[in-house]
Design an enzyme around this catalytic site. Structure first.
Site, PDB file in Angstrom:
ATOM      1  N   GLU A   1      -2.322  -8.935  -5.142  1.00 13.75           N
ATOM      2  CA  GLU A   1      -3.781  -9.663  -6.072  1.00 13.75           C
ATOM      3  C   GLU A   1      -3.500 -10.913  -6.037  1.00 13.75           C
ATOM      4  O   GLU A   1      -3.742 -11.605  -6.113  1.00 13.75           O
ATOM      5  CB  GLU A   1      -3.712  -8.599  -6.742  1.00 13.75           C
ATOM      6  CG  GLU A   1      -4.503  -7.159  -6.609  1.00 13.75           C
ATOM      7  CD  GLU A   1      -5.563  -7.031  -5.182  1.00 13.75           C
ATOM      8  OE1 GLU A   1      -6.495  -7.907  -5.379  1.00 13.75           O
ATOM      9  OE2 GLU A   1      -5.499  -6.270  -4.419  1.00 13.75           O
TER      10      GLU A   1
ATOM     11  N   CYS B   1     -18.029  -0.732  13.097  1.00 14.93           N
ATOM     12  CA  CYS B   1     -18.856  -0.135  11.847  1.00 14.93           C
ATOM     13  C   CYS B   1     -18.923   1.675  11.098  1.00 14.93           C
ATOM     14  O   CYS B   1     -19.814   1.560  11.282  1.00 14.93           O
ATOM     15  CB  CYS B   1     -19.700  -1.365  10.526  1.00 14.93           C
ATOM     16  SG  CYS B   1     -19.529  -0.785   9.095  1.00 14.93           S
TER      17      CYS B   1
ATOM     18  N   ASP C   1     -14.981  -9.229  -4.738  1.00 13.91           N
ATOM     19  CA  ASP C   1     -14.673 -10.596  -3.883  1.00 13.91           C
ATOM     20  C   ASP C   1     -15.538 -10.624  -2.976  1.00 13.91           C
ATOM     21  O   ASP C   1     -16.863 -10.095  -2.717  1.00 13.91           O
ATOM     22  CB  ASP C   1     -12.999 -10.126  -4.016  1.00 13.91           C
ATOM     23  CG  ASP C   1     -12.995  -9.878  -2.868  1.00 13.91           C
ATOM     24  OD1 ASP C   1     -14.136  -9.278  -1.988  1.00 13.91           O
ATOM     25  OD2 ASP C   1     -11.806 -10.003  -1.705  1.00 13.91           O
TER      26      ASP C   1
ATOM     27  N   LEU D   1       3.066 -21.106  -0.670  1.00 14.57           N
ATOM     28  CA  LEU D   1       1.607 -20.369  -0.801  1.00 14.57           C
ATOM     29  C   LEU D   1       0.309 -20.723  -1.207  1.00 14.57           C
ATOM     30  O   LEU D   1      -0.145 -21.203  -0.876  1.00 14.57           O
ATOM     31  CB  LEU D   1       1.956 -19.198  -1.693  1.00 14.57           C
ATOM     32  CG  LEU D   1       2.362 -17.809  -0.630  1.00 14.57           C
ATOM     33  CD1 LEU D   1       2.530 -16.577  -2.119  1.00 14.57           C
ATOM     34  CD2 LEU D   1       1.094 -17.403  -0.446  1.00 14.57           C
TER      35      LEU D   1
ATOM     36  N   ARG E   1       0.530  -1.520  -0.070  1.00 19.33           N
ATOM     37  CA  ARG E   1      -0.007   0.423  -0.371  1.00 19.33           C
ATOM     38  C   ARG E   1       0.879   0.791   0.280  1.00 19.33           C
ATOM     39  O   ARG E   1       1.736   1.229   0.744  1.00 19.33           O
ATOM     40  CB  ARG E   1      -0.828   0.116   0.919  1.00 19.33           C
ATOM     41  CG  ARG E   1      -2.309  -0.954   0.543  1.00 19.33           C
ATOM     42  CD  ARG E   1      -3.220  -0.466   2.607  1.00 19.33           C
ATOM     43  NE  ARG E   1      -4.359  -1.353   2.291  1.00 19.33           N
ATOM     44  CZ  ARG E   1      -5.170  -2.195   2.656  1.00 19.33           C
ATOM     45  NH1 ARG E   1      -4.832  -1.806   4.059  1.00 19.33           N
ATOM     46  NH2 ARG E   1      -6.213  -2.468   2.595  1.00 19.33           N
TER      47      ARG E   1
ATOM     48  N   TYR F   1     -12.234  -9.978 -11.167  1.00 16.33           N
ATOM     49  CA  TYR F   1     -11.674  -9.291 -10.267  1.00 16.33           C
ATOM     50  C   TYR F   1     -10.703  -8.548  -9.525  1.00 16.33           C
ATOM     51  O   TYR F   1     -10.257  -7.401  -9.683  1.00 16.33           O
ATOM     52  CB  TYR F   1     -12.707 -10.072  -8.747  1.00 16.33           C
ATOM     53  CG  TYR F   1     -11.817  -9.831  -7.883  1.00 16.33           C
ATOM     54  CD1 TYR F   1     -11.886  -8.656  -6.695  1.00 16.33           C
ATOM     55  CD2 TYR F   1     -10.230 -10.229  -7.429  1.00 16.33           C
ATOM     56  CE1 TYR F   1     -11.132  -8.273  -5.641  1.00 16.33           C
ATOM     57  CE2 TYR F   1      -9.240  -9.832  -6.059  1.00 16.33           C
ATOM     58  CZ  TYR F   1     -10.268  -9.081  -5.336  1.00 16.33           C
ATOM     59  OH  TYR F   1      -9.974  -8.561  -4.882  1.00 16.33           O
TER      60      TYR F   1
ATOM     61  N   CYS G   1     -16.306  -6.345   8.508  1.00 13.37           N
ATOM     62  CA  CYS G   1     -17.871  -6.592   8.089  1.00 13.37           C
ATOM     63  C   CYS G   1     -17.821  -8.388   7.596  1.00 13.37           C
ATOM     64  O   CYS G   1     -17.883  -9.101   6.722  1.00 13.37           O
ATOM     65  CB  CYS G   1     -18.313  -6.753   7.387  1.00 13.37           C
ATOM     66  SG  CYS G   1     -20.333  -6.855   6.607  1.00 13.37           S
TER      67      CYS G   1
ATOM     68  N   GLN H   1      -6.925 -15.782  -2.326  1.00 13.13           N
ATOM     69  CA  GLN H   1      -7.004 -17.536  -1.725  1.00 13.13           C
ATOM     70  C   GLN H   1      -6.122 -17.748  -0.683  1.00 13.13           C
ATOM     71  O   GLN H   1      -5.835 -19.036   0.106  1.00 13.13           O
ATOM     72  CB  GLN H   1      -7.043 -18.585  -3.119  1.00 13.13           C
ATOM     73  CG  GLN H   1      -7.339 -18.666  -4.329  1.00 13.13           C
ATOM     74  CD  GLN H   1      -8.796 -19.391  -4.296  1.00 13.13           C
ATOM     75  OE1 GLN H   1      -9.658 -20.511  -3.306  1.00 13.13           O
ATOM     76  NE2 GLN H   1      -9.405 -19.628  -5.261  1.00 13.13           N
TER      77      GLN H   1
ATOM     78  N   TYR I   1      -1.982 -23.204  -4.289  1.00  9.98           N
ATOM     79  CA  TYR I   1      -2.450 -22.479  -5.686  1.00  9.98           C
ATOM     80  C   TYR I   1      -1.537 -21.978  -7.133  1.00  9.98           C
ATOM     81  O   TYR I   1      -0.906 -20.908  -7.167  1.00  9.98           O
ATOM     82  CB  TYR I   1      -3.691 -21.970  -5.055  1.00  9.98           C
ATOM     83  CG  TYR I   1      -4.982 -22.234  -4.405  1.00  9.98           C
ATOM     84  CD1 TYR I   1      -5.456 -23.089  -5.027  1.00  9.98           C
ATOM     85  CD2 TYR I   1      -4.481 -22.093  -3.247  1.00  9.98           C
ATOM     86  CE1 TYR I   1      -7.210 -23.275  -4.334  1.00  9.98           C
ATOM     87  CE2 TYR I   1      -5.580 -22.600  -2.437  1.00  9.98           C
ATOM     88  CZ  TYR I   1      -6.846 -23.514  -2.804  1.00  9.98           C
ATOM     89  OH  TYR I   1      -8.050 -23.544  -2.338  1.00  9.98           O
TER      90      TYR I   1
ATOM     91  N   CYS J   1     -21.120  -5.200  14.045  1.00  7.51           N
ATOM     92  CA  CYS J   1     -20.850  -3.556  13.856  1.00  7.51           C
ATOM     93  C   CYS J   1     -21.195  -2.431  14.189  1.00  7.51           C
ATOM     94  O   CYS J   1     -21.043  -1.170  13.598  1.00  7.51           O
ATOM     95  CB  CYS J   1     -22.926  -4.279  13.764  1.00  7.51           C
ATOM     96  SG  CYS J   1     -22.753  -5.581  12.218  1.00  7.51           S
TER      97      CYS J   1
HETATM   98  S1  SF4 Z   1     -22.971  -2.509  10.005  1.00 10.04           S
HETATM   99 FE1  SF4 Z   1     -21.370  -2.528   9.047  1.00 10.04          FE
HETATM  100  S2  SF4 Z   1     -20.249  -4.250  10.168  1.00 10.04           S
HETATM  101 FE2  SF4 Z   1     -22.554  -4.587  10.621  1.00 10.04          FE
HETATM  102  S3  SF4 Z   1     -23.146  -6.129   8.912  1.00 10.04           S
HETATM  103 FE3  SF4 Z   1     -23.415  -3.568   8.068  1.00 10.04          FE
HETATM  104  S4  SF4 Z   1     -21.962  -3.283   6.541  1.00 10.04           S
HETATM  105 FE4  SF4 Z   1     -21.787  -5.098   7.763  1.00 10.04          FE
END
Ligand code: SF4
Length: 366
Positions: free
Chosen positions: A45, A204, A143, A88, A27, A125, A195, A50, A90, A201
């Site tokens: 990538e 999030c 993905d 690794l 990155r 992808y 997620c 996998q 594959y 959540c």
């Molecule tokens: S609130 Fe965020 S972590 Fe929870 S299900 Fe929705 S997108 Fe996923």
């Protein structure tokens, strides 16, 4: 589809990602311009297909040291490429990566998504991810993690994959509004760290508008994929040694195991174990293990048997000097036996009568 506008819905992702993103070696700090090293994005990538991020990091770092640019990778011997990929899994990815590097070294980077998708091993992808992260193209990459995030955000019932074209069209304006590289990596990061299948959540940035959370449906959106029961098998994995050489199958040119050296294997059912008889032929059998692949499980019983002299091997087998063994690319299962051979303090266990295994390794006339 009556989904809310993606630039507005996904807007909180951008500042969240700037704050929460993991520091990964592929990155860059600047997410607003093209990546200074598209080759590094391509390598990462392909490796991440996998394979978990934590596993990929040391491989990626060593790979860039050994093959710093497409030209270096294109010219590398195939054994060196497989050796650098060893562990690794594959392995087709390593060969695809080398072929893609050869194309880039010869003709330069493709100018559009179709050109990227035509590079060996990329597919829709990976081409879209490289397009967005390396070149800032607004090409949405979907993905498994991103499908899960979007299915929950938009409360998509059933498998979200058939909706890929609609989801790409929906996502593209968000990539344009907030930056293709930033948005693509932010979605991947959210799927990998927040997620997840069991979502966090409370942490999030999209918890407010998330339709599945509001409906109390995060446990069943998306539905769990049904997996076929893996096939089970049981085999002997044989290191047959004579005059400081061992017998191996050289790499196949094609197929799943192309590029990898392999120990001979024998179905355990055809060779029933007998107690080891102390005698002139040293036999070592170690406790076995279960090798798990995507579609099968192998109960592996490793054996090390000495014979006095090298014989003409059966077709498809070759004597290799023990000292060269460490430098050859082997798959995970076979690396494990190689490591056992180098472990001091080997203890004889119950082993099969090795004569039938030895005979099976010899050419019919030997
Ligand atoms: S609130 Fe965020 S972590 Fe929870 S299900 Fe929705 S997108 Fe996923």
């Amino acid at each position: 589809m009556s989904w809310p506008s993606s630039p507005e819905l996904l807007a909180p992702l951008a500042p969240w990602f700037d704050r929460a993103r993991r520091d990964l070696p592929w990155r860059t700090a600047d997410l607003d311009g093209p990546h200074p090293a598209p080759y590094a994005v391509l390598v990462s990538e392909l490796m991440l297909q996998q394979t978990q991020v934590a596993t990929v990091i040391p491989y990626f770092t060593r790979w860039l040291e050994e093959f710093p640019d497409p030209g270096a990778l294109a010219e590398a011997p195939e054994d060196a490429v497989h050796k650098a990929w060893e562990g690794l899994g594959y392995y087709r990815r390593a060969r695809y990566l080398q072929a893609a590097a050869a194309s880039v070294a010869a003709e330069g980077w493709p100018a559009d998504l179709e050109g990227l998708a035509d590079l060996p091993g990329l597919g829709p992808y990976t081409a879209a991810a490289v397009g967005a992260i390396a070149f800032q193209w607004p090409t949405p990459a979907l993905d498994g993690n991103v499908f899960r995030v979007l299915a929950r955000l938009l409360l998509i019932e059933g498998d979200p994959k058939p909706l890929a074209p609609d989801l790409r069209s929906w996502l593209a304006p968000a990539l344009k509004a907030h930056g293709p590289s930033r948005m693509t990596q932010a979605l991947m990061e959210l799927g990998a760290t927040v997620c997840a299948p069991a979502p966090a959540c409370a942490a999030c940035p999209l918890a407010g508008p998330c339709a599945a959370r509001r409906a109390g449906r995060t446990g069943d959106i998306p539905p769990a994929a049904k997996r076929a029961k893996p096939k089970a098998s049981s085999l002997w994995l044989l290191a047959l040694e004579a005059e400081a050489h061992v017998l191996l199958h050289p790499p196949a040119a094609r197929g799943l195991l192309a590029g990898l050296w392999r120990w001979p294997t024998f179905e355990a059912a055809s060779h029933s174990p007998q107690p080891t008889v102390p005698g002139p032929r040293p036999i070592v059998a170690w406790p076995g293990w279960v090798q798990v692949y995507t579609h099968r499980r192998e109960a592996v019983s490793p054996l090390h048997v000495h014979v006095e002299s090298r014989f003409t091997p059966a077709e498809g087998l070759r004597w290799v000097a023990r000292e060269e063994l460490r430098g050859l690319p082997l798959g995970k299962r076979d690396q494990r036996l190689r490591d056992l051979l180098e472990t001091p303090g080997q203890v004889p266990l119950e082993a099969p009568d090795p004569e039938s295994l030895i005979r099976a390794c010899a050419a019919p006339s030997a």
